[in-house]
Design a protein around this motif. Structure first.
Motif, PDB file in Angstrom:
ATOM      1  N   PHE A  83      -5.947  -2.287   0.814  1.00  0.00           N
ATOM      2  CA  PHE A  83      -6.643  -3.447   0.245  1.00  0.00           C
ATOM      3  C   PHE A  83      -8.147  -3.194   0.172  1.00  0.00           C
ATOM      4  O   PHE A  83      -8.808  -3.555  -0.804  1.00  0.00           O
ATOM      5  CB  PHE A  83      -6.354  -4.674   1.098  1.00  0.00           C
ATOM      6  CG  PHE A  83      -7.110  -5.918   0.687  1.00  0.00           C
ATOM      7  CD1 PHE A  83      -6.669  -6.709  -0.351  1.00  0.00           C
ATOM      8  CD2 PHE A  83      -8.280  -6.293   1.355  1.00  0.00           C
ATOM      9  CE1 PHE A  83      -7.367  -7.851  -0.727  1.00  0.00           C
ATOM     10  CE2 PHE A  83      -8.977  -7.429   0.990  1.00  0.00           C
ATOM     11  CZ  PHE A  83      -8.522  -8.210  -0.063  1.00  0.00           C
ATOM     12  N   SER A 126      -6.285   0.134  -6.666  1.00  0.00           N
ATOM     13  CA  SER A 126      -5.759  -1.102  -7.252  1.00  0.00           C
ATOM     14  C   SER A 126      -4.258  -1.159  -7.033  1.00  0.00           C
ATOM     15  O   SER A 126      -3.522  -0.241  -7.442  1.00  0.00           O
ATOM     16  CB  SER A 126      -6.061  -1.155  -8.754  1.00  0.00           C
ATOM     17  OG  SER A 126      -5.278  -2.134  -9.401  1.00  0.00           O
ATOM     18  N   PHE A 127      -3.789  -2.227  -6.391  1.00  0.00           N
ATOM     19  CA  PHE A 127      -2.352  -2.407  -6.236  1.00  0.00           C
ATOM     20  C   PHE A 127      -1.679  -2.552  -7.596  1.00  0.00           C
ATOM     21  O   PHE A 127      -0.555  -2.074  -7.799  1.00  0.00           O
ATOM     22  CB  PHE A 127      -2.055  -3.640  -5.374  1.00  0.00           C
ATOM     23  CG  PHE A 127      -2.257  -3.416  -3.905  1.00  0.00           C
ATOM     24  CD1 PHE A 127      -1.398  -2.609  -3.188  1.00  0.00           C
ATOM     25  CD2 PHE A 127      -3.319  -4.003  -3.242  1.00  0.00           C
ATOM     26  CE1 PHE A 127      -1.572  -2.394  -1.830  1.00  0.00           C
ATOM     27  CE2 PHE A 127      -3.514  -3.805  -1.890  1.00  0.00           C
ATOM     28  CZ  PHE A 127      -2.642  -2.988  -1.175  1.00  0.00           C
ATOM     29  N   LEU A 166      -1.367  -1.240   4.767  1.00  0.00           N
ATOM     30  CA  LEU A 166      -1.565  -2.104   3.606  1.00  0.00           C
ATOM     31  C   LEU A 166      -2.963  -2.726   3.624  1.00  0.00           C
ATOM     32  O   LEU A 166      -3.579  -2.914   2.566  1.00  0.00           O
ATOM     33  CB  LEU A 166      -0.499  -3.196   3.567  1.00  0.00           C
ATOM     34  CG  LEU A 166      -0.226  -3.796   2.174  1.00  0.00           C
ATOM     35  CD1 LEU A 166       0.388  -2.745   1.258  1.00  0.00           C
ATOM     36  CD2 LEU A 166       0.695  -4.996   2.266  1.00  0.00           C
ATOM     37  N   LYS A 201       7.476  -2.301  -5.660  1.00  0.00           N
ATOM     38  CA  LYS A 201       7.057  -3.706  -5.589  1.00  0.00           C
ATOM     39  C   LYS A 201       7.799  -4.439  -4.479  1.00  0.00           C
ATOM     40  O   LYS A 201       7.207  -5.257  -3.749  1.00  0.00           O
ATOM     41  CB  LYS A 201       7.286  -4.409  -6.922  1.00  0.00           C
ATOM     42  CG  LYS A 201       6.719  -5.831  -6.942  1.00  0.00           C
ATOM     43  CD  LYS A 201       6.761  -6.449  -8.330  1.00  0.00           C
ATOM     44  CE  LYS A 201       6.082  -7.818  -8.327  1.00  0.00           C
ATOM     45  NZ  LYS A 201       6.088  -8.440  -9.679  1.00  0.00           N
ATOM     46  N   LEU A 246       6.221  -3.678  -1.167  1.00  0.00           N
ATOM     47  CA  LEU A 246       4.982  -4.424  -0.983  1.00  0.00           C
ATOM     48  C   LEU A 246       5.268  -5.852  -0.563  1.00  0.00           C
ATOM     49  O   LEU A 246       4.665  -6.371   0.391  1.00  0.00           O
ATOM     50  CB  LEU A 246       4.163  -4.398  -2.280  1.00  0.00           C
ATOM     51  CG  LEU A 246       2.879  -5.241  -2.283  1.00  0.00           C
ATOM     52  CD1 LEU A 246       1.907  -4.748  -1.233  1.00  0.00           C
ATOM     53  CD2 LEU A 246       2.231  -5.220  -3.667  1.00  0.00           C
ATOM     54  N   MET A 276       1.409   6.600  -1.661  1.00  0.00           N
ATOM     55  CA  MET A 276       0.073   6.019  -1.643  1.00  0.00           C
ATOM     56  C   MET A 276      -0.916   6.901  -0.882  1.00  0.00           C
ATOM     57  O   MET A 276      -2.102   6.979  -1.223  1.00  0.00           O
ATOM     58  CB  MET A 276       0.137   4.629  -1.002  1.00  0.00           C
ATOM     59  CG  MET A 276      -1.007   3.709  -1.346  1.00  0.00           C
ATOM     60  SD  MET A 276      -0.817   2.068  -0.574  1.00  0.00           S
ATOM     61  CE  MET A 276       0.520   1.381  -1.559  1.00  0.00           C
TER      62      MET A 276
END
Length: 428
Positions: free
Chosen positions: A370, A376-377, A366, A388, A391, A411
């Motif tokens: 970043f 972009s998250f 994560l 979500k 996360l 991802m």
């Protein structure tokens, strides 16, 4: 909180069950949970407590270790600001919707605290002492004692300049980023991506939000995502504010001293600049450089690594204290089991590590996302809204759930650097 160190000048025995190097959150947790089970524990630390330390923001999953240590009621009685959420601010100064932890887990643990580490760490040290551990501060470990490859204790230099050889069945290194054992055994491996540095200070009269958001952690991007700021409200109208970026960018020769670097980055961050209009620093500006790393071996003959001495990840998600407490808990349980079974083999003492490493990897991935240019998250979650919860699980610290890493499979298609790095196999 500012109790004197009652055992600081205690007469030390020549032998203990366990010696813990470092009285921070990891070391104090190990010591308390061992002493609670009747183990004879010595904790040594170069510093005298209370002492200043950065890393003030707790994440919700610290609740479970703090509850086991019996400290939740004590924390409720402090003036530490309550933390209900984390909020991200874009490089344009747009404040995104806060992640309110209780929306994802309706439990007391969803409210945590922003702590003054001097007071918080002293609380943990006092708890270890109350359980029966001997705390020796102002003392320096000079070297390990060995019989062949087996670590059998430490050579200790007291504040009186006296040196002592003290033996133990196990030595736990919780010495933080100084990494006493890891440096001597050449176990540290710098993260190839997270070569970052930080400048930080404490400020008074910085602008805070109101209501439930008053104690929120803010993560604010600078123009071009060249760096980011943390903003952590503390008691007495104090806020901890730090700026992190690539080492080469942050500390190039032409940039000046740490204060000049800090304010140059403030000018590039709309979100933080408006909050500092009336603010004044109340500490000096401090720096930390190149601090992300892992170690290739968590356990060896007669020794174990805990907390930051085991590894450290960039502070963007405030994972440091949680990982210190969690590793301390797992290590204490492993040691108590070893005493019960009389199996002190490296293999037995390492059983906790693979699961811990998996959780650590979720934080690392994560963090990589970043920093990834162009990622972009917000865009990712609009495309994959089902992730979500995953996360938020990581933001909370619930990184050991078996399904929490599922989003990284998707991802990673966009960010191949999320793959787990090759590491030296553990000697088990």
């Amino acid at each position: 909180m500012n109790q004197t160190n009652l055992n600081e000048q205690a007469t030390l025995d020549s032998e203990y069950d366990v010696i813990v190097i470092g009285a921070g959150p990891a070391g104090s947790t190990v010591a308390a949970l061992l002493a609670e089970q009747g183990r004879k524990v010595l904790v040594v630390d170069r510093a005298r407590f209370p002492r200043f330390h950065v890393g003030e923001s707790l994440i919700p999953e610290t609740y479970w270790q703090l509850k086991r240590l019996g400290l939740i009621d004590q924390l409720k009685q402090t003036a530490f600001p309550k933390k209900f959420s984390v909020q991200f601010v874009t490089e344009e100064g747009t404040e995104t919707m806060p992640f309110y932890f209780n929306k994802y887990k309706e439990h007391e643990s969803s409210q945590t605290w922003q702590v003054l580490r001097a007071e918080f760490d002293q609380m943990l040290v006092n708890n270890a002492r109350n359980q029966g551990a001997i705390i020796q501060t102002g003392a320096q470990v000079l070297e390990l004692l060995n019989e062949g490859e087996q670590v059998t204790g430490v050579k200790l230099k007291l504040s009186s300049k006296e040196t002592l050889d003290i033996h133990a069945k196990l030595v736990v290194d919780a010495s933080g980023q100084s990494g006493f054992i890891a440096n001597r055994l050449n176990l540290k491996v710098a993260d190839p991506v997270l070569k970052k540095g930080t400048v930080w200070a404490h400020f008074k009269n910085a602008q805070r939000d109101s209501g439930i958001d008053e104690g929120a952690t803010l993560i604010l991007q600078t123009e071009g995502k060249r760096s980011w700021f943390w903003y952590i409200p503390l008691p007495d109208n104090v806020v901890s504010i730090g700026c992190t970026g690539d080492m080469e960018y942050m500390f190039s020769k032409e940039r000046g001293n740490s204060e000049e670097i800090f304010y140059a980055e403030v000018e590039r961050c709309l979100g933080i600049k408006r909050r500092l209009t009336e603010a004044q620093p109340v500490t000096e500006f401090m720096t930390t450089k190149d601090f992300s790393y892992h170690t290739t071996q968590p356990v060896g003959p007669g020794w174990m690594l805990a907390g930051d001495a085991l590894g450290f990840i960039d502070p963007v998600y405030s994972s440091g204290v949680f990982l210190a407490l969690k590793s301390g808990e797992l290590i204490a349980d492993a040691i108590n089991d070893a005493f019960d079974t009389q199996d002190f083999s490296v293999n037995n003492l390492s059983q906790w590590y693979p699961g811990y490493r998996n959780g650590l990897e979720n934080f690392r991935k994560l963090v990589y996302a970043f920093y990834a240019p162009g990622f972009s998250f917000g865009t990712f979650l609009r495309q994959y809204p089902q992730f979500k919860t995953n996360l938020v699980d990581i933001l909370i610290g619930d990184v050991f759930k078996p399904d929490v890493a599922e989003m990284f499979t998707i991802m990673q298609q966009e960010l191949p650097e999320l793959a787990t790095p090759d590491e030296t196999e553990l000697a088990m």
